[in-house]
Design a protein around this motif. Structure first.
Motif, PDB file in Angstrom:
ATOM      1  N   SER A   1       0.452   7.162  -6.186  1.00 33.74           N
ATOM      2  CA  SER A   1      -0.741   8.012  -6.255  1.00 33.74           C
ATOM      3  C   SER A   1      -0.392   9.455  -5.871  1.00 33.74           C
ATOM      4  O   SER A   1      -0.862  10.418  -6.474  1.00 33.74           O
ATOM      5  N   GLU A   2       0.495   9.600  -4.862  1.00 34.12           N
ATOM      6  CA  GLU A   2       0.877  10.949  -4.434  1.00 34.12           C
ATOM      7  C   GLU A   2       1.618  11.682  -5.556  1.00 34.12           C
ATOM      8  O   GLU A   2       1.369  12.879  -5.796  1.00 34.12           O
TER       9      GLU A   2
ATOM     10  N   GLU B   1      -0.905  12.717  -8.048  1.00 34.09           N
ATOM     11  CA  GLU B   1      -1.682  13.857  -7.578  1.00 34.09           C
ATOM     12  C   GLU B   1      -0.872  15.150  -7.650  1.00 34.09           C
ATOM     13  O   GLU B   1      -1.381  16.200  -8.063  1.00 34.09           O
TER      14      GLU B   1
ATOM     15  N   ARG C   1       0.444   4.220  -2.611  1.00 36.60           N
ATOM     16  CA  ARG C   1       0.135   5.578  -2.153  1.00 36.60           C
ATOM     17  C   ARG C   1       1.151   6.580  -2.657  1.00 36.60           C
ATOM     18  O   ARG C   1       0.807   7.695  -3.036  1.00 36.60           O
TER      19      ARG C   1
ATOM     20  N   PRO D   1       0.806  -1.227   0.000  1.00 35.47           N
ATOM     21  CA  PRO D   1       0.000   0.000   0.000  1.00 35.47           C
ATOM     22  C   PRO D   1       0.839   1.278   0.000  1.00 35.47           C
ATOM     23  O   PRO D   1       0.444   2.299  -0.576  1.00 35.47           O
ATOM     24  N   VAL D   2       2.021   1.137   0.573  1.00 35.63           N
ATOM     25  CA  VAL D   2       2.888   2.341   0.585  1.00 35.63           C
ATOM     26  C   VAL D   2       3.288   2.706  -0.838  1.00 35.63           C
ATOM     27  O   VAL D   2       3.280   3.880  -1.226  1.00 35.63           O
TER      28      VAL D   2
END
Length: 447
Positions: A379-380, A383, A376, A372-373
């Protein structure tokens, strides 16, 4: 002896007793012819060529009758001569008195026509002087139109110096063009009227010249007839003029003489009335043209003032928009700076996320896990990249908006400058110049 001579007497007179001449006695008739006849040689020298006594008496009676007849005839002739002298004297006196009376009547006629001619000359002279004053008014009025024409054409030329979109065919320009056309028409009308006035002055002077010539002839004739009326039988400057009792070839009749003066006066009165009507027309023309020019001047002034108000209103609105635009430019510049700062602020988080992903890519073997890291961090980064793209798009839009605002500012400033130039032309060049527009009194030729 020879025959005896006859007694000489006057011719027989036609009066009462006819004269008889004595019979001629011949030598033969003396012999034995009567009771006292003698014969004989002793009386031969005393018996020849003798009248008888009866013949002698008859001769004396004849002489008496002849003397009486001659005296009677002489008396009759003297009586007739006295009567003829008295009659001719009376007739001559009557003829002279009648001629003097007719001279007096002629002098009255001459005085009447001379007075009429003098009156008409005075009236025509006064009318001509008045018409000359109107001519001067026309000339002054025509000269006064030069200034309005100069003002109107100068206004049009000044308004040609308007810049850009301000060079518009507005109401003020339409009124100025009407004013120029009106002034030209007025000038043409005044010139035609001035020519007509000059011609009427010439006609007045011609009529006056004929009147003065007629008046001069009548004054001379009046003086001559006055002198003739003073002549009498005791005058010392009278003399014989044998060839004067005749009619000249170029003489006129009393009817043609009076008609000549009547026609001169009639023509003068006709010209005088034409002059009076022309003066009335001139005054009307000057009044109407002056009012038309001033009315058109007011219309131009009103149009210029209205145009100035419109330009001033638009200029105020543009200045307000310029002020707001400048404020918006400042805000937009701050916004751009903020966007740039926001984009720059995203660099550190991006570096952190990408550094983390980079370092984690070195995990050994099975540790290189999609945990998940990892999701994320990926994804970061996405974003952050999306945020940067969004901020860059906003920055681009803000910069484009700033450029548009700058263009608008420049356009507004240009428009404001053009309108300021227009206001300067309208107010300082046109309206201030129009304050010199002539007044009605000057346009009507009174100043």
């Amino acid at each position: 002896m020879s025959a005896p001579q006859l007694l000489v007497s006057r011719p027989p007179a036609p009066q009462t007793v006819p004269a008889q001449s004595l019979p001629v006695r011949t030598a033969e008739a003396a012999y034995n012819s009567g009771e006292h006849s003698s014969s004989g040689l002793a009386t031969a020298g005393f018996r020849t060529a003798k009248y008888l006594l009866e013949e002698w008496r008859q001769s004396g009676l004849t002489s008496c009758y002849q003397a009486h007849s001659d005296r009677h005839t002489a008396q009759q002739l003297r009586h007739q001569a006295r009567e003829s002298a008295a009659e001719t004297q009376a007739r001559a006196q009557r003829s002279q008195e009648d001629s003097t009376r007719k001279l007096g009547e002629r002098l009255l006629d001459l005085h009447y026509w001379r007075a009429e001619l003098e009156r008409e000359v005075r009236e025509l002279s006064a009318e001509t002087r008045t018409l000359l004053q109107e001519k001067d008014r026309l000339e002054r009025a025509l000269h006064a139109t030069e200034l309005p024409y100069s003002i109107a054409t100068d206004n049009l030329q000044c308004r040609e110096r308007r810049i850009g979109g301000e060079l518009v065919r507005d109401g003020a320009e339409i009124e100025l063009l009407r004013e120029v056309e009106l002034i030209r028409n007025v000038q043409e009308l005044l010139k035609r009227t001035l020519e007509q006035t000059i011609e009427q002055i010439r006609l007045n002077r011609d009529a006056k010249g004929k009147l003065e010539m007629d008046w001069s002839d009548k004054v001379e004739a009046y003086d001559i007839d006055t002198q003739c009326g003073r002549y009498n039988n005791q005058s010392t400057d009278i003399q014989f003029h044998p060839n004067s009792a005749k009619f000249e070839d170029n003489t006129s009749t009393p009817e043609s003489w009076a008609q000549h003066s009547h026609e001169n006066i009639y023509k003068a009165e006709r010209e005088r009335m034409a002059s009076i009507n022309l003066r009335s027309l001139i005054d009307s023309i000057l009044q109407d043209t002056a009012e038309d020019l001033r009315s058109q001047c007011d219309a131009v002034n009103s149009a210029l003032a209205q145009r100035c108000e419109e330009v001033e209103d638009v200029k105020r609105k543009l200045e307000d928009h310029l002020s707001k635009t400048l404020k918006e430019i400042g805000d937009q510049e701050n916004n751009i700076a903020a966007l740039k700062q926001a984009i720059k602020d995203k660099e550190a988080p991006m570096k952190v996320a990408q550094t983390r992903l980079y370092q984690r890519s070195y995990r050994p073997n099975v540790e290189l896990c999609r945990d998940p890291v990892q999701f994320r961090l990926i994804s970061e980064v996405g974003e952050l990249s999306e945020s940067v793209e969004i901020l860059k798009q906003k920055l681009e839009e803000a910069e484009q908006s700033l450029r548009n605002l700058e263009d608008t500012r420049m356009s507004l400033e240009k428009d404001i400058a053009n309108k300021a130039n227009t206001l300067f032309i309208e107010r300082e060049k046109c309206m201030s110049h129009r304050t010199r527009y002539p007044v009605v009194m000057k346009l009507t030729g009174y100043q």
